[in-house]
Enzyme design. Structure first.
Site, PDB file in Angstrom:
ATOM      1  N   GLY A  58      44.418  32.226  -4.397  1.00 20.86           N
ATOM      2  CA  GLY A  58      43.545  31.081  -4.626  1.00 20.86           C
ATOM      3  C   GLY A  58      42.789  30.578  -3.408  1.00 20.86           C
ATOM      4  O   GLY A  58      42.302  29.446  -3.407  1.00 20.86           O
ATOM      5  N   LYS A  59      42.667  31.399  -2.368  1.00 19.11           N
ATOM      6  CA  LYS A  59      41.995  30.953  -1.147  1.00 19.11           C
ATOM      7  C   LYS A  59      40.573  30.495  -1.405  1.00 19.11           C
ATOM      8  O   LYS A  59      40.171  29.404  -0.990  1.00 19.11           O
ATOM      9  CB  LYS A  59      41.997  32.077  -0.096  1.00 19.11           C
ATOM     10  CG  LYS A  59      43.372  32.495   0.373  1.00 19.11           C
ATOM     11  CD  LYS A  59      43.326  33.625   1.380  1.00 19.11           C
ATOM     12  CE  LYS A  59      42.624  34.862   0.887  1.00 19.11           C
ATOM     13  NZ  LYS A  59      43.227  35.480  -0.308  1.00 19.11           N
ATOM     14  N   SER A  60      39.791  31.328  -2.069  1.00 18.32           N
ATOM     15  CA  SER A  60      38.392  30.978  -2.322  1.00 18.32           C
ATOM     16  C   SER A  60      38.270  29.793  -3.269  1.00 18.32           C
ATOM     17  O   SER A  60      37.383  28.955  -3.121  1.00 18.32           O
ATOM     18  CB  SER A  60      37.635  32.184  -2.895  1.00 18.32           C
ATOM     19  OG  SER A  60      37.618  33.241  -1.947  1.00 18.32           O
TER      20      SER A  60
ATOM     21  N   ASP B  83      35.366  30.763   4.393  1.00 14.42           N
ATOM     22  CA  ASP B  83      36.149  31.676   3.562  1.00 14.42           C
ATOM     23  C   ASP B  83      36.146  33.056   4.208  1.00 14.42           C
ATOM     24  O   ASP B  83      35.254  33.391   4.982  1.00 14.42           O
ATOM     25  CB  ASP B  83      35.557  31.735   2.156  1.00 14.42           C
ATOM     26  CG  ASP B  83      36.526  32.306   1.132  1.00 14.42           C
ATOM     27  OD1 ASP B  83      37.751  32.164   1.335  1.00 14.42           O
ATOM     28  OD2 ASP B  83      36.071  32.880   0.126  1.00 14.42           O
ATOM     29  N   GLU B  84      37.142  33.860   3.882  1.00 15.94           N
ATOM     30  CA  GLU B  84      37.288  35.216   4.420  1.00 15.94           C
ATOM     31  C   GLU B  84      37.298  35.218   5.947  1.00 15.94           C
ATOM     32  O   GLU B  84      36.752  36.109   6.607  1.00 15.94           O
ATOM     33  CB  GLU B  84      36.170  36.134   3.899  1.00 15.94           C
ATOM     34  CG  GLU B  84      36.030  36.183   2.396  1.00 15.94           C
ATOM     35  CD  GLU B  84      37.196  36.866   1.681  1.00 15.94           C
ATOM     36  OE1 GLU B  84      38.126  37.360   2.349  1.00 15.94           O
ATOM     37  OE2 GLU B  84      37.177  36.908   0.443  1.00 15.94           O
TER      38      GLU B  84
ATOM     39  N   GLN C 114      39.471  35.956   8.035  1.00 18.26           N
ATOM     40  CA  GLN C 114      40.126  37.081   8.701  1.00 18.26           C
ATOM     41  C   GLN C 114      39.105  38.076   9.242  1.00 18.26           C
ATOM     42  O   GLN C 114      39.373  38.810  10.187  1.00 18.26           O
ATOM     43  CB  GLN C 114      41.110  37.791   7.763  1.00 18.26           C
ATOM     44  CG  GLN C 114      40.488  38.645   6.672  1.00 18.26           C
ATOM     45  CD  GLN C 114      40.149  37.867   5.411  1.00 18.26           C
ATOM     46  OE1 GLN C 114      40.277  36.655   5.368  1.00 18.26           O
ATOM     47  NE2 GLN C 114      39.725  38.576   4.382  1.00 18.26           N
TER      48      GLN C 114
END
Length: 200
Positions: free
Chosen positions: A14-16, A81-82, A84
């Protein structure tokens, strides 16, 4: 006081979705901010597998994130977001956004790559972030255990070598291949990640 918060989890945690929710909540309070992403499956957008999405700035390797925030000043927040996939220098620029501009930064990303090793951007976030927040939605391995690893599956087999960044899907099947290798990602527990067992 501004904060650099790093929220992390596996694919499917559920990160995004949370990133979009934070951006939405702050924007509806008449606060202005930036929504950023890198290598999202929908390009210049942050998108959730639940079907929600919003336009975003695509973070390329040469983008100076401190300059980007300064050029949009005044702003109240930055949602990333993203994260990493961001370069180490870009994570350091985000810390400077917090310290020098007093802007809250909410970063979201994976902890480890398909080899089970920290991404460079993740490592720097863990070193610099004021807060580390594991996401509470736990994805599951095919066996029912908590998924801890994002395994890369190439032509139906788990691989542990190759380029760190290869964009693939989490819902396709190997039958979808037309040309070249079929690349997808599978959530696995540590034991099945080690053995490469995809469960039948």
């Amino acid at each position: 006081m501004a904060t650099l918060r790093f929220s992390f989890g596996t694919m499917g945690s559920g990160k995004s979705t949370v990133a979009l929710q934070i951006h939405h909540n702050l924007a509806t309070r008449q606060l202005f901010g930036l929504l950023l992403t890198a290598l999202d499956r929908d390009g210049h957008r942050v998108s959730s597998r639940l079907g929600v999405a919003a336009p975003a700035i695509d973070v390329q390797p040469d983008v100076d994130l401190f300059r980007l925030a300064s050029d949009h000043w005044p702003i109240h927040y930055v949602v990333c977001d993203e994260a990493q996939f961001y370069r180490v220098e870009q994570i350091e620029q985000l810390a400077r956004v917090v310290d020098d501009l007093a802007v809250d930064v909410f970063a979201f990303g994976l902890l480890t790559d398909f080899r089970g090793e920290l991404f460079e951007g993740t490592r720097r976030l863990l070193e610099l972030a004021d807060e580390h927040v594991p996401l509470q939605v736990e994805a599951r391995c095919w066996c029912g255990a908590r998924a801890t690893h994002n395994a890369r599956v190439v032509n139906g087999a788990v691989v542990h070598e190759g380029d760190t960044i290869v964009v693939g899907d989490t819902r396709g099947s190997d039958a979808d291949r037309l040309f070249g290798d079929s690349v997808r990602y599978e959530l696995l527990c540590r034991a099945h990640f080690r053995t490469g067992d995809l469960g039948g």
